[in-house]
Design a protein around this motif. Structure first.
Motif, PDB file in Angstrom:
ATOM      1  N   THR A   1       7.560  -3.542  -7.234  1.00  0.00           N
ATOM      2  CA  THR A   1       8.751  -2.720  -7.396  1.00  0.00           C
ATOM      3  C   THR A   1       9.886  -3.524  -6.746  1.00  0.00           C
ATOM      4  OG1 THR A   1       9.810  -0.608  -6.882  1.00  0.00           O
ATOM      5  CG2 THR A   1       8.030  -1.270  -5.428  1.00  0.00           C
ATOM      6  N   GLY A   2      10.764  -4.038  -7.610  1.00  0.00           N
ATOM      7  CA  GLY A   2      11.671  -5.114  -7.240  1.00  0.00           C
ATOM      8  C   GLY A   2      12.526  -4.875  -6.007  1.00  0.00           C
TER       9      GLY A   2
ATOM     10  N   LYS B   1       4.025   5.913  -5.552  1.00  0.00           N
ATOM     11  CA  LYS B   1       3.891   6.032  -7.004  1.00  0.00           C
ATOM     12  C   LYS B   1       2.759   7.006  -7.352  1.00  0.00           C
ATOM     13  CE  LYS B   1       5.278   1.217  -8.015  1.00  0.00           C
ATOM     14  NZ  LYS B   1       4.733  -0.113  -8.400  1.00  0.00           N
ATOM     15  N   LEU B   2       1.606   6.835  -6.661  1.00  0.00           N
ATOM     16  CA  LEU B   2       0.454   7.708  -6.925  1.00  0.00           C
ATOM     17  C   LEU B   2       0.776   9.159  -6.584  1.00  0.00           C
ATOM     18  CD1 LEU B   2      -2.794   5.863  -5.813  1.00  0.00           C
ATOM     19  CD2 LEU B   2      -2.400   7.001  -8.001  1.00  0.00           C
ATOM     20  N   ALA B   3       1.528   9.348  -5.496  1.00  0.00           N
ATOM     21  CA  ALA B   3       1.864  10.705  -5.072  1.00  0.00           C
ATOM     22  C   ALA B   3       2.583  11.439  -6.190  1.00  0.00           C
ATOM     23  CB  ALA B   3       2.731  10.658  -3.815  1.00  0.00           C
TER      24      ALA B   3
ATOM     25  N   GLY C   1      11.213   2.451  -2.308  1.00  0.00           N
ATOM     26  CA  GLY C   1      10.184   2.796  -3.293  1.00  0.00           C
ATOM     27  C   GLY C   1      10.084   4.280  -3.565  1.00  0.00           C
ATOM     28  N   SER C   2      10.838   5.088  -2.806  1.00  0.00           N
ATOM     29  CA  SER C   2      10.659   6.542  -2.917  1.00  0.00           C
ATOM     30  C   SER C   2      11.035   7.065  -4.295  1.00  0.00           C
ATOM     31  CB  SER C   2      11.469   7.250  -1.833  1.00  0.00           C
ATOM     32  OG  SER C   2      12.837   6.902  -1.945  1.00  0.00           O
TER      33      SER C   2
ATOM     34  N   ALA D   1       0.835  -1.206   0.000  1.00  0.00           N
ATOM     35  CA  ALA D   1       0.000   0.000   0.000  1.00  0.00           C
ATOM     36  C   ALA D   1       0.870   1.255   0.000  1.00  0.00           C
ATOM     37  CB  ALA D   1      -0.931  -0.012   1.211  1.00  0.00           C
ATOM     38  N   LEU D   2       1.928   1.252   0.824  1.00  0.00           N
ATOM     39  CA  LEU D   2       2.776   2.444   0.907  1.00  0.00           C
ATOM     40  C   LEU D   2       3.564   2.652  -0.386  1.00  0.00           C
ATOM     41  CD1 LEU D   2       3.995   2.288   4.593  1.00  0.00           C
ATOM     42  CD2 LEU D   2       2.503   3.995   3.534  1.00  0.00           C
ATOM     43  N   CYS D   3       4.030   1.555  -0.991  1.00  0.00           N
ATOM     44  CA  CYS D   3       4.777   1.704  -2.246  1.00  0.00           C
ATOM     45  C   CYS D   3       3.877   2.226  -3.358  1.00  0.00           C
ATOM     46  CB  CYS D   3       5.412   0.375  -2.645  1.00  0.00           C
ATOM     47  SG  CYS D   3       6.899   0.006  -1.685  1.00  0.00           S
TER      48      CYS D   3
END
Lengths: 99, 212
Positions: B41-42, A17-19, B69-70, A11-13
């Protein structure tokens, strides 16, 4: 507990991406943010590497994993594909353990 | 289109490695596949199973994955400007926003960026999930520690890390992160050393604030 990590992490990842798609570019285009996002993976991956190869509970140990990693590094330097690098590391570590 | 398939196949190799690593770390086949389907996301997925495998808690694992992931947020900023999507297509595009789809979109000739993005993203998504399932099933069938899978996961981290070290600062941050993690292992609960390593990046940004 593992499911909680899987779902919360996913969910956080996705939220990150959505952000990027929704937030005005000015917020995320600041140089410090760009640089931080470029360098964070380096630091975190290096940390993961150390914990994975040297970590043993609350201590650090040098064992067959280090030999495997070294072999993988050689394969990587020879521009071997990912799967070969990983298999070489696994084979050497397994070989050292079997000695 | 051919590029997209080629990238998908190449990523599939990582996917097999991820599936195997996840099962070696104690996840079920279903959990490994859920990560590839939902997180997609690998590096973050490898981080999550790496921390859990080292005995780390849920929060440490999630934080490690989120830190990695940032960069997808920054890819998304570029893609949003390039592709101009709205509604559900934008949500779907967000899920497919990763290194490979961004590279294919930004590397495509003008007018074909959308094709590059969707073809690349969907190709990688298909191959990545299939490969995860194969890797997870394969690792589930054997004794992973006798096979040296723990060392293989370390090598996977190295293979993810090496191409990103492009300059002196990058090398310093990687070495600094490794050193911080090593120092933190005896002091902090499992999983936390990985987050402490992230401080190396924060320090580098602070030090180089002037020349960015």
């Amino acid at each position: 507990m593992t499911w909680a990590a899987v779902l919360l992490g996913a969910a956080l990842c996705l939220a990150l991406k959505l952000a990027g798609w929704l937030v005005p570019p000015a917020v995320l285009e600041r140089p410090a943010v760009r640089r931080g996002a470029a360098l964070l993976p380096l630091a975190v991956l290096a940390g993961l590497l150390v914990v994975q190869v040297l970590g043993d509970g609350r201590g650090l140990v040098v064992d067959a994993r280090v030999a495997g990693l070294a072999a993988g590094a050689v394969a990587l330097a020879l521009r071997a594909p990912f799967l070969v690098v990983v298999l070489v590391a696994a084979a050497v570590a397994a070989g050292v353990r079997a000695l | 289109m051919r590029d997209a398939l080629g990238v998908g196949l190449a990523v599939g190799a990582y996917g097999v490695g991820f599936g195997a690593a996840a099962v070696a770390a104690g996840l079920s086949v279903l959990q490994a596949c859920a990560l590839s389907l939902l997180m997609f996301t690998g590096a973050s997925q490898f981080a999550l199973v790496g921390v859990l495998g080292a005995g780390g808690g849920v929060l440490a694992a999630v934080a490690g994955a989120t830190l990695l992931g940032s960069r997808n947020a920054l890819y998304a900023v570029r893609l949003a400007d390039l592709l101009r999507l709205s509604g559900l297509r934008r949500v779907a595009a967000a899920h497919l926003t990763i290194d490979e789809s961004t590279a294919l979109a930004t590397g495509a000739p003008a007018g074909l960026q959308g094709v590059g993005f969707w073809a690349g993203g969907l190709s990688v998504f298909g191959f990545w999930n299939l490969a995860t399932l194969l890797g997870a099933l394969g690792a589930g069938a054997v004794d992973t520690s006798a096979l040296g899978l723990d060392a293989a996961v370390g090598a996977a981290f190295l293979a993810l890390l090496a191409p990103q070290v492009r300059d002196r600062t990058g090398l310093q941050v990687a070495v600094g992160g490794a050193a911080l993690a090593a120092l933190a292992v005896p002091l902090a609960p499992a999983g936390v050393p990985v987050l402490v390593a992230g401080l190396a990046a924060v320090v580098a940004v602070a030090l180089h604030r002037g020349d960015a």
